[in-house]
Scaffold this motif. Structure first.
Motif, PDB file in Angstrom:
ATOM      1  N   PHE A 184       0.388  -1.150   0.504  1.00 27.00           N
ATOM      2  CA  PHE A 184       0.374  -0.148   0.026  1.00 27.00           C
ATOM      3  C   PHE A 184       0.688   1.734  -0.157  1.00 27.00           C
ATOM      4  O   PHE A 184       0.167   2.485   0.298  1.00 27.00           O
ATOM      5  CB  PHE A 184      -0.494   0.103   0.848  1.00 27.00           C
TER       6      PHE A 184
ATOM      7  N   ASN B  19       2.477   4.405  -1.463  1.00 24.06           N
ATOM      8  CA  ASN B  19       2.872   5.396  -2.573  1.00 24.06           C
ATOM      9  C   ASN B  19       3.783   5.577  -3.423  1.00 24.06           C
ATOM     10  O   ASN B  19       4.309   6.474  -1.498  1.00 24.06           O
ATOM     11  CB  ASN B  19       0.985   5.961  -2.898  1.00 24.06           C
TER      12      ASN B  19
ATOM     13  N   ILE C 200       3.626   8.888  -0.367  1.00 21.51           N
ATOM     14  CA  ILE C 200       1.671   9.822   0.407  1.00 21.51           C
ATOM     15  C   ILE C 200       1.739   9.012   0.571  1.00 21.51           C
ATOM     16  O   ILE C 200       1.251   7.259   0.702  1.00 21.51           O
ATOM     17  CB  ILE C 200       1.228   9.707  -1.396  1.00 21.51           C
ATOM     18  N   PRO C 201       0.899   9.575   1.744  1.00 26.68           N
ATOM     19  CA  PRO C 201      -0.592   8.380   2.411  1.00 26.68           C
ATOM     20  C   PRO C 201      -1.161   7.885   1.744  1.00 26.68           C
ATOM     21  O   PRO C 201      -1.658   8.507   1.076  1.00 26.68           O
ATOM     22  CB  PRO C 201      -0.752   9.349   3.377  1.00 26.68           C
ATOM     23  N   SER C 202      -1.428   6.915   2.337  1.00 23.48           N
ATOM     24  CA  SER C 202      -2.656   5.967   1.888  1.00 23.48           C
ATOM     25  C   SER C 202      -4.096   6.718   1.909  1.00 23.48           C
ATOM     26  O   SER C 202      -4.540   6.312   3.046  1.00 23.48           O
ATOM     27  CB  SER C 202      -2.454   4.642   1.753  1.00 23.48           C
ATOM     28  N   ILE C 203      -4.754   6.142   0.863  1.00 25.26           N
ATOM     29  CA  ILE C 203      -6.207   6.756   1.407  1.00 25.26           C
ATOM     30  C   ILE C 203      -6.878   6.060   0.340  1.00 25.26           C
ATOM     31  O   ILE C 203      -6.807   5.653  -1.116  1.00 25.26           O
ATOM     32  CB  ILE C 203      -7.073   8.263   1.190  1.00 25.26           C
ATOM     33  N   ALA C 204      -7.744   5.143   0.973  1.00 20.75           N
ATOM     34  CA  ALA C 204      -8.944   4.433   0.474  1.00 20.75           C
ATOM     35  C   ALA C 204      -9.181   4.663  -1.173  1.00 20.75           C
ATOM     36  O   ALA C 204      -9.571   6.012  -1.392  1.00 20.75           O
ATOM     37  CB  ALA C 204      -9.696   4.299   0.654  1.00 20.75           C
ATOM     38  N   GLY C 205      -8.625   3.997  -2.510  1.00 18.97           N
ATOM     39  CA  GLY C 205      -9.057   4.097  -3.213  1.00 18.97           C
ATOM     40  C   GLY C 205      -8.035   5.119  -4.141  1.00 18.97           C
ATOM     41  O   GLY C 205      -8.294   6.252  -4.788  1.00 18.97           O
ATOM     42  N   GLY C 206      -7.129   5.650  -3.416  1.00 17.76           N
ATOM     43  CA  GLY C 206      -6.288   6.854  -3.711  1.00 17.76           C
ATOM     44  C   GLY C 206      -5.412   6.616  -4.794  1.00 17.76           C
ATOM     45  O   GLY C 206      -4.084   6.310  -4.311  1.00 17.76           O
ATOM     46  N   LYS C 207      -5.852   6.669  -6.023  1.00 12.82           N
ATOM     47  CA  LYS C 207      -4.765   6.496  -7.269  1.00 12.82           C
ATOM     48  C   LYS C 207      -4.384   7.954  -7.432  1.00 12.82           C
ATOM     49  O   LYS C 207      -3.084   7.892  -8.239  1.00 12.82           O
ATOM     50  CB  LYS C 207      -5.706   5.495  -8.062  1.00 12.82           C
TER      51      LYS C 207
ATOM     52  N   ASN D 118      -5.825  13.085  -3.195  1.00 12.05           N
ATOM     53  CA  ASN D 118      -5.585  11.567  -4.228  1.00 12.05           C
ATOM     54  C   ASN D 118      -6.402  10.897  -3.760  1.00 12.05           C
ATOM     55  O   ASN D 118      -6.730   9.891  -3.510  1.00 12.05           O
ATOM     56  CB  ASN D 118      -4.017  11.505  -3.588  1.00 12.05           C
TER      57      ASN D 118
ATOM     58  N   ASP E   2      -8.945  -0.004  -5.622  1.00  8.54           N
ATOM     59  CA  ASP E   2      -7.670  -0.563  -5.086  1.00  8.54           C
ATOM     60  C   ASP E   2      -7.693  -1.468  -6.306  1.00  8.54           C
ATOM     61  O   ASP E   2      -8.085  -2.184  -6.633  1.00  8.54           O
ATOM     62  CB  ASP E   2      -8.143  -0.631  -3.873  1.00  8.54           C
TER      63      ASP E   2
END
Lengths: 94, 322
Positions: free
Chosen positions: A56, A58, A85-92, B115, B316
């Motif tokens: 996870f 990024n 980058i901090p992961s946030i759900a769906g954070g693409k 993001n 995801d």
């Protein structure tokens, strides 16, 4: 060549409370390895026990997700900036 | 205190009275589902059940707290027609505010990291919410700081905005004291022995645990959180390194477990394939934690919360791993 690596808020405590650090390395993989050698407390947050980057995590080279480049093998050019980058759900998308 | 809580519950029912066909009256009273195949190795007298929170109309557990905070705001006079609801959230609370705001006629403004996924932004925009995109490097804490500074810099903004502040608003945990906790007691006929929930705003854990312990102080209430401040568990917080929410009550924690993002990803995939439960990552984490607890028992009923559905996380990468 030293490249600027931006550290996200949750990880700054493991990187001398710095917002960004300068690290050397020809590729993203090499650079992250050097970063986590210099700041060893960062290592377990970025790598799993097998020594691979946690799935996870990024990493962005400028505005591009390194997964859409060549991953850890991505070559770093002069003036490139790396961001964790901090992961946030769906954070693409950045 | 207990009396006040019951009055709050009655108020809520009263406010929504005469709206029995309304969208918002469908928030809460979610099914309690028993897990079968993933729990096959457990002793026969140990069962794991999960509250299926994606049955809420906004698709997550956050509908409960958002509705109660908005109703509490109306009741106290802090939220009046014409005011804008503002908060920082990239996730389910934002969707809940946006849905309830649309249904009750309030404008909604949400600060979220740049993001956040395109589909998340689209859901919010289609409910009519206005989005403020903040620095991705600071995550949701950065979005939170933005809203606080906006309200602090201009006193006039206090008249313009209603800021529910889910981390510090007692109406958050009260939604679970009066809802989730009460429902679990009814649905297990009071036989629940262990309750397991993740810590984010801590509202779900605090309110539900408080209700269960009020009923029977021997019920064990176990929290879990990510193993690192840098993690992939949506909505969860690593409390040692995060701003501790004002509503958090450590006295309710009998035990706290640390869950890795990887184990949650793996369990989320298994829940879809082995149980037919297409749920989000925090539900996977809840199941990992519930199994850890269940494995220590010879007999008992473990209840946990599955916060939302897998549809929220379609873009995801972890679905494709392994």
């Amino acid at each position: 060549m030293a490249t600027k690596v931006f550290i996200p808020t949750p990880l700054r405590q493991y990187a001398g409370n710095q917002k960004a650090v300068n690290v050397s390395g020809e590729t993203v993989g090499e650079l992250l390895n050097n970063l986590t050698t210099e700041f060893s407390a960062l290592r377990k947050h970025l790598y799993n026990e097998e020594g691979q980057l946690r799935s996870f995590v990024n990493i962005y080279v400028n505005d591009e997700d390194f997964r859409y480049l060549q991953g850890p093998a991505t070559n770093i050019q002069e003036n490139d900036e790396i961001s964790i980058i901090p992961s946030i759900a769906g954070g693409k998308e950045a | 205190m207990a009396l006040k809580m019951i009055e709050t519950a009655l108020d809520q029912e009263e406010i929504l009275a005469g709206e029995s066909n309304s969208l918002l009256s469908r928030i809460g009273n979610t099914p309690l589902i028993r897990l079968h195949s993933i729990t096959a190795e457990l002793p026969k007298k140990v069962a794991i059940y999960a509250k299926a929170e994606w049955f809420n109309p906004g698709g997550s557990v956050k509908d409960r707290a958002a509705l109660n905070m908005i109703l509490a705001g109306e009741r106290s006079g802090q939220l009046t027609p014409g005011k804008t609801i503002i908060d920082a959230t990239s996730g389910n609370t934002g969707i809940a505010y946006a849905m309830i705001g649309a249904a009750r006629g309030y404008n909604v403004q949400l600060a979220l990291p740049k993001n956040a996924s395109p589909e998340r932004k689209k859901i919010l925009e289609n409910y009519g919410a206005e989005l403020i995109l903040t620095d991705p490097m600071s995550g949701t804490d950065g979005a939170q700081a933005y809203v606080k500074s906006l309200l602090a810099e201009n006193p006039a903004n206090r008249d313009r905005y209603f800021y529910p502040d889910q981390y510090n608003n007692p109406a958050n945990w009260e939604a679970h004291f009066n809802g989730t906790g009460r429902e679990i007691l009814a649905q297990t006929n009071g036989r629940v022995t262990h309750f397991v929930a993740g810590l984010g705003t801590t509202g779900t854990f605090t309110g539900t645990a408080r209700r269960l312990k009020t009923f029977d102080e021997n019920i064990k209430t176990i929290s879990f959180q990510p193993d690192s401040p840098y993690h992939g568990l949506e909505g969860m917080k690593h409390l040692e390194t995060a701003v501790v929410p004002g509503i958090y009550d450590p006295a309710l924690v009998d035990e706290n477990l640390e869950i890795t993002t990887e184990s949650a990803f793996e369990m989320t995939r298994r829940l879809a394939r082995e149980e037919g439960l297409f749920v989000g990552v925090s539900a996977g984490a809840a199941m990992v934690a519930a199994i850890k607890v269940a494995q220590t028992l010879e007999e008992g009923i473990v209840v946990t919360i599955f916060c939302d559905s897998g549809y929220r996380y379609l873009s995801d990468r972890f679905w494709d791993e392994k």
